[in-house]
Design an enzyme around this catalytic site. Sequence first.
Site, short mmCIF file in Angstrom:
data_model
loop_
_atom_site.label_atom_id
_atom_site.label_comp_id
_atom_site.label_asym_id
_atom_site.label_seq_id
_atom_site.Cartn_x
_atom_site.Cartn_y
_atom_site.Cartn_z
N LEU A 72 -3.08 1.07 -1.34
CA LEU A 72 -2.29 1.33 -2.55
C LEU A 72 -1.14 0.33 -2.69
O LEU A 72 -0.73 -0.30 -1.71
CB LEU A 72 -1.76 2.77 -2.47
CG LEU A 72 -2.88 3.83 -2.54
CD1 LEU A 72 -2.42 5.18 -2.02
CD2 LEU A 72 -3.41 3.95 -3.97
N PRO A 73 -0.57 0.23 -3.91
CA PRO A 73 0.41 -0.82 -4.16
C PRO A 73 1.74 -0.71 -3.40
O PRO A 73 2.34 -1.74 -3.07
CB PRO A 73 0.69 -0.70 -5.68
CG PRO A 73 -0.44 0.07 -6.23
CD PRO A 73 -0.94 0.95 -5.13
N LYS A 181 3.64 -6.47 9.96
CA LYS A 181 3.14 -7.06 8.70
C LYS A 181 4.32 -7.58 7.86
O LYS A 181 4.29 -8.71 7.36
CB LYS A 181 2.36 -5.99 7.93
CG LYS A 181 2.08 -6.29 6.47
CD LYS A 181 1.02 -7.33 6.28
CE LYS A 181 0.98 -7.80 4.83
NZ LYS A 181 0.07 -8.87 4.57
N LYS A 250 7.98 -7.69 -2.17
CA LYS A 250 7.93 -6.32 -1.63
C LYS A 250 7.99 -6.38 -0.10
O LYS A 250 8.77 -5.66 0.53
CB LYS A 250 6.64 -5.62 -2.09
CG LYS A 250 6.55 -4.19 -1.62
CD LYS A 250 5.18 -3.59 -1.88
CE LYS A 250 4.21 -3.92 -0.78
NZ LYS A 250 2.97 -3.14 -0.82
P1 NAD Z 1 -3.77 -3.64 -6.61
O1 NAD Z 1 -2.60 -3.27 -7.45
O2 NAD Z 1 -4.72 -4.68 -7.07
O3 NAD Z 1 -4.63 -2.32 -6.27
C1 NAD Z 1 -4.07 -1.06 -6.07
C2 NAD Z 1 -5.00 -0.01 -6.65
O4 NAD Z 1 -4.42 1.28 -6.42
C3 NAD Z 1 -5.22 -0.13 -8.16
O5 NAD Z 1 -6.60 -0.13 -8.44
C4 NAD Z 1 -4.53 1.10 -8.73
O6 NAD Z 1 -5.14 1.61 -9.91
C5 NAD Z 1 -4.66 2.07 -7.57
N1 NAD Z 1 -3.68 3.17 -7.60
C6 NAD Z 1 -2.37 3.11 -7.93
N2 NAD Z 1 -1.82 4.33 -7.81
C7 NAD Z 1 -2.79 5.16 -7.38
C8 NAD Z 1 -2.83 6.55 -7.06
N3 NAD Z 1 -1.75 7.33 -7.16
N4 NAD Z 1 -4.01 7.08 -6.65
C9 NAD Z 1 -5.13 6.31 -6.57
N5 NAD Z 1 -5.14 4.99 -6.86
C10 NAD Z 1 -3.99 4.43 -7.25
O7 NAD Z 1 -3.14 -4.04 -5.19
P2 NAD Z 1 -3.83 -4.91 -4.03
O8 NAD Z 1 -3.56 -6.35 -4.27
O9 NAD Z 1 -5.22 -4.43 -3.83
O10 NAD Z 1 -2.92 -4.51 -2.78
C11 NAD Z 1 -3.04 -3.26 -2.15
C12 NAD Z 1 -2.13 -3.24 -0.93
O11 NAD Z 1 -2.52 -4.29 -0.04
C13 NAD Z 1 -0.66 -3.48 -1.25
O12 NAD Z 1 0.13 -2.65 -0.45
C14 NAD Z 1 -0.45 -4.96 -0.93
O13 NAD Z 1 0.90 -5.24 -0.56
C15 NAD Z 1 -1.40 -5.13 0.23
N6 NAD Z 1 -1.92 -6.51 0.40
C16 NAD Z 1 -2.34 -7.24 -0.68
C17 NAD Z 1 -2.83 -8.53 -0.48
C18 NAD Z 1 -3.31 -9.37 -1.64
O14 NAD Z 1 -3.54 -10.58 -1.44
N7 NAD Z 1 -3.51 -8.81 -2.84
C19 NAD Z 1 -2.89 -9.08 0.81
C20 NAD Z 1 -2.48 -8.31 1.89
C21 NAD Z 1 -1.99 -7.02 1.67
#
Ligand code: NAD
Length: 302
Positions: A72-73, A181, A250
């Site tokens: 999740l975000p 992390k 973040k």
């Molecule tokens: P994203 O925003 O693309 O995906 C998050 C998903 O969660 C979305 O599909 C959204 O609709 C869903 N969501 C939001 N609130 C929700 C809820 N209450 N219930 C169910 N679903 C819900 O984010 P991401 O890029 O996939 O990143 C996810 C996590 O991974 C974050 O914590 C981010 O910091 C971490 N991360 C991201 C990356 C990257 O390159 N994108 C790399 C390493 C770590």
Amino acid sequence: MSQHNYKKHATIGFVGLGTMGGRMIRNLRGYADLLVYDVDPARARQAAQDASATAVSSLADMAKADIVVLMLPSSPIVDAVVRGSDQAPGLLKILTPGSMIIDMSSSTPTHTIENARLAKLGGMSYIDAPVSGGPTGAESGKLAIMVGGSVADFEHARPLLERMGTSVIRAGEVGSGHAVKALNNLLAATILAATSEVFAVGEKFGLDPQVMHKIVNASSGSSFMTQHTWPKAILPKSWDFGFAMQLMNKDVGIAMALIESTGVQTILSKASAEMWAQGLAAARPGADMTELTKQIQRDAGL
Ligand code: NAD
């Protein structure tokens, strides 16, 4: 020995199917019965199709899951999904004793520790397993995964995590994965900022950025940034390395709160955090982390 009487990984739930989760789930195809949930139903439907999973329309439909993975975000969203809100019950009310929650998002370690404490009261276990490697690593199942939790919980989760990552390392007790992390990303953010400044100075002096890159990359100033970020997104000026500036901010914010809680005095990390906050405020929504380099070049008159 674990205090939990674990069942086989018969059913695995996955919550959050965005940039990362939507790719990670594909590596779980055939591993167990999969239940997928996202507030955006189209994402859940797509993930169900990609991974032969069942899309569910609410968290409550996760009741029979033995393990639920969260991607999740942010920490507030993770907390709402775990603890519940005025609108809906959280996983701690929905899941049964003996089940496990794995938070693979990049969350705040103190919140993780509290979620784990609450889970334990209900006979459940809770570990953190954030990732590094971005969408490419998520897609190929080659993420680096850093885990916080007891040895028994780590061993229980390891086969599942190894479907999604090639480096699965236990960092320590619960919260440790999220701490390392955030600290790793603070380091990466600071290196990117420092490298951007130094390259701007070199170019202002009259050095050819391509030549300077070749020399630094073969010398002691080399880093992940000069090895990967410069050739992919900065030298070609495409500004699209694939990691959002907002996500970097973040992680830097989580690391700065951690620094404050330890009482360690930092000069460089503080300056870096300030640069990133200002950079984000000046950037267009959705900007890539390399926007910081672009801003530094622009401010230098390049
Ligand atoms: P994203 O925003 O693309 O995906 C998050 C998903 O969660 C979305 O599909 C959204 O609709 C869903 N969501 C939001 N609130 C929700 C809820 N209450 N219930 C169910 N679903 C819900 O984010 P991401 O890029 O996939 O990143 C996810 C996590 O991974 C974050 O914590 C981010 O910091 C971490 N991360 C991201 C990356 C990257 O390159 N994108 C790399 C390493 C770590």
